[in-house]
Design a protein around this motif. Structure first.
Motif, PDB file in Angstrom:
ATOM      1  N   ARG A 214      48.368  31.667   5.972  1.00 33.92           N
ATOM      2  CA  ARG A 214      48.921  31.917   4.627  1.00 33.92           C
ATOM      3  C   ARG A 214      48.231  31.566   3.546  1.00 33.92           C
ATOM      4  NH1 ARG A 214      54.505  30.184   4.467  1.00 33.92           N
ATOM      5  NH2 ARG A 214      53.894  28.786   6.120  1.00 33.92           N
ATOM      6  N   LEU A 215      46.773  31.715   3.421  1.00 28.74           N
ATOM      7  CA  LEU A 215      46.039  31.219   2.522  1.00 28.74           C
ATOM      8  C   LEU A 215      45.556  32.428   1.593  1.00 28.74           C
ATOM      9  CD1 LEU A 215      43.186  28.571   2.206  1.00 28.74           C
ATOM     10  CD2 LEU A 215      42.597  30.856   1.736  1.00 28.74           C
ATOM     11  N   GLY A 216      45.780  32.535   0.301  1.00 27.21           N
ATOM     12  CA  GLY A 216      45.815  33.691  -0.481  1.00 27.21           C
ATOM     13  C   GLY A 216      44.395  34.241  -0.798  1.00 27.21           C
ATOM     14  N   GLN A 217      44.032  35.444  -0.633  1.00 29.44           N
ATOM     15  CA  GLN A 217      42.842  35.830  -0.997  1.00 29.44           C
ATOM     16  C   GLN A 217      42.122  35.907  -2.267  1.00 29.44           C
ATOM     17  OE1 GLN A 217      41.610  37.372   1.499  1.00 29.44           O
ATOM     18  NE2 GLN A 217      39.557  38.220   0.426  1.00 29.44           N
ATOM     19  N   ILE A 218      42.952  35.565  -3.294  1.00 26.08           N
ATOM     20  CA  ILE A 218      42.368  35.230  -4.578  1.00 26.08           C
ATOM     21  C   ILE A 218      41.982  33.774  -4.557  1.00 26.08           C
ATOM     22  CG2 ILE A 218      42.762  34.885  -6.843  1.00 26.08           C
ATOM     23  CD1 ILE A 218      44.929  37.108  -6.702  1.00 26.08           C
ATOM     24  N   GLU A 221      38.534  33.676  -2.374  1.00 23.95           N
ATOM     25  CA  GLU A 221      37.333  34.345  -3.109  1.00 23.95           C
ATOM     26  C   GLU A 221      37.214  33.590  -4.258  1.00 23.95           C
ATOM     27  OE1 GLU A 221      38.353  38.417  -3.794  1.00 23.95           O
ATOM     28  OE2 GLU A 221      38.373  38.962  -1.288  1.00 23.95           O
ATOM     29  N   ASP A 222      37.777  33.059  -5.012  1.00 26.83           N
ATOM     30  CA  ASP A 222      37.335  32.578  -6.262  1.00 26.83           C
ATOM     31  C   ASP A 222      37.365  31.090  -6.287  1.00 26.83           C
ATOM     32  OD1 ASP A 222      38.114  34.992  -7.568  1.00 26.83           O
ATOM     33  OD2 ASP A 222      39.788  34.710  -8.574  1.00 26.83           O
ATOM     34  N   ILE A 223      37.823  30.348  -5.311  1.00 27.65           N
ATOM     35  CA  ILE A 223      37.559  28.837  -5.278  1.00 27.65           C
ATOM     36  C   ILE A 223      36.675  28.352  -4.228  1.00 27.65           C
ATOM     37  CG2 ILE A 223      38.842  26.769  -5.180  1.00 27.65           C
ATOM     38  CD1 ILE A 223      39.427  28.399  -7.667  1.00 27.65           C
ATOM     39  N   ILE A 224      37.387  28.928  -2.896  1.00 31.10           N
ATOM     40  CA  ILE A 224      36.542  28.588  -1.617  1.00 31.10           C
ATOM     41  C   ILE A 224      35.168  29.321  -1.530  1.00 31.10           C
ATOM     42  CG2 ILE A 224      36.124  28.581   0.761  1.00 31.10           C
ATOM     43  CD1 ILE A 224      39.384  28.298   0.893  1.00 31.10           C
ATOM     44  N   VAL A 225      35.058  30.353  -1.807  1.00 32.22           N
ATOM     45  CA  VAL A 225      33.593  31.467  -1.685  1.00 32.22           C
ATOM     46  C   VAL A 225      32.870  31.041  -3.115  1.00 32.22           C
ATOM     47  CG1 VAL A 225      32.671  33.554  -1.641  1.00 32.22           C
ATOM     48  CG2 VAL A 225      34.731  33.183  -0.022  1.00 32.22           C
ATOM     49  N   ASN A 226      33.278  31.349  -4.294  1.00 28.86           N
ATOM     50  CA  ASN A 226      32.527  31.073  -5.520  1.00 28.86           C
ATOM     51  C   ASN A 226      32.209  29.769  -5.639  1.00 28.86           C
ATOM     52  OD1 ASN A 226      32.581  33.878  -5.490  1.00 28.86           O
ATOM     53  ND2 ASN A 226      34.241  34.025  -6.923  1.00 28.86           N
ATOM     54  N   GLU A 227      33.040  28.682  -5.406  1.00 21.11           N
ATOM     55  CA  GLU A 227      32.620  27.482  -5.626  1.00 21.11           C
ATOM     56  C   GLU A 227      32.479  26.458  -4.664  1.00 21.11           C
ATOM     57  OE1 GLU A 227      35.964  25.660  -8.488  1.00 21.11           O
ATOM     58  OE2 GLU A 227      35.895  27.828  -9.646  1.00 21.11           O
TER      59      GLU A 227
END
Length: 313
Positions: A214-218, A221-227
């Motif tokens: 239950r980890l949110g997609q936003i 994408e915005d925190i884990i992937v982008n940063e």
């Protein structure tokens, strides 16, 4: 137990203090309405039930003052609290002149630092002539009063502020500091092609893992992937370096502890990112040695999640 008294409003903190005083002094504690209190949030006249101890009870006119801070890391050694004490001294002098005070109790949810706190207490005594003075900080409020008076905890709904869990965050802090110190050489080695370790971003179905946890997609994408994702191969290099063998062992100890705690406490949180944010805050809050490096706590937590060290696979 940390009841997170900074989450209370100033008014509720004053009410909490007077309620505690009804226990340690007596039911005759009188609370004052909000406004110009003349240096008092509460008053009691008589012999204390149990203050400072059951065998040596203060007696006479008690003045009770509550000083609340909304910061979880505030302490009595900060300059603004010293200014508060100076203002209180002026009020106490007036009360002393009119024979309205024999005992002065100042309650605060700040951390009570022994050397500075004792110095401020002595300053009040020396400058006002009131001999019975005590400054009571958050440690005493939590440990000596709230932990043994659960009815008060329930009355003020303090249970909802209790930390869901704690862990040995010093190991994670030391890990971050070691990684940050080595980061320039790690980046240099990677740029030169010396380090061949590359993080395999395709080795698991991360979308399925996100659903299970239950980890949110936003957030993903915005925190884990982008940063954070760009740093994962650096962490791999850091952990696989032979000279960091003991550090790697500490990493796995930290992972093991967090994995077990998260498993046990999972139902206390909603989305999985709430857990990650909570651990970050718990690790960085009040930490001077992590100043300027706090973002790396999130990066390492995201690495642990992505590599399935924490969370459901």
């Amino acid at each position: 137990m940390d009841y997170r008294l900074e989450e209370l409003s100033e008014d509720d903190f004053e009410k909490l203090v007077n309620t505690i005083c009804q226990v340690i002094l007596g039911t005759g504690v009188i609370s004052f309405a909000k406004g110009k209190d003349g240096g008092r949030d509460g008053r009691f006249t008589g012999t204390a039930n149990n203050f400072p101890s059951s065998s040596e009870n203060w007696k006479g006119n008690f003045i009770i003052q509550a000083k609340h801070s909304s910061s979880p890391i505030s302490s009595c050694s900060e300059s603004d609290f010293k200014t508060i004490i100076d203002k209180e001294i002026a009020k106490i002098k007036k009360l002393k002149t009119s024979n309205e005070i024999d005992n002065y109790l100042l309650f605060t949810n700040r951390k009570y630092t022994g050397i500075v706190g004792s110095a401020l207490r002595k300053k009040i005594i020396d400058e006002t002539g009131v001999c019975n003075v005590e400054i009571i900080g958050k440690e005493t409020l939590n440990d000596s009063y709230l932990n043994i008076n659960k009815d008060i905890v329930k009355q003020f709904n303090l249970d909802k502020f209790i930390l869901p869990f704690t862990f040995s965050e010093e190991e994670l802090k030391d890990l971050i500091l070691a990684f940050k110190d080595q980061l320039p050489s790690i980046e240099n080695d990677i740029n030169k092609g010396i380090e061949k370790v590359k993080f395999d971003y395709s080795k698991l179905d991360i979308s399925e893992k996100n659903k299970k946890n239950r980890l949110g997609q936003i957030y993903f994408e915005d925190i884990i992937v982008n940063e954070s994702l760009e740093h994962f191969n650096k962490i791999d290099s850091f952990l696989q370096n032979p000279r960091n063998e003991s550090i790697k062992e500490n990493y796995y100890d930290c992972v093991d502890e967090l994995k077990q705690i998260i498993t046990v406490k999972r139902d206390d949180f909603g989305a999985f990112e709430e857990i990650l944010v909570f651990i970050r805050k718990l690790t960085t809050e009040g930490s001077l040695k992590l100043k300027g490096k706090k973002r790396f706590v999130s990066i390492f937590l995201h690495y642990m999640y992505y590599t399935c060290s924490i969370g459901v696979k």
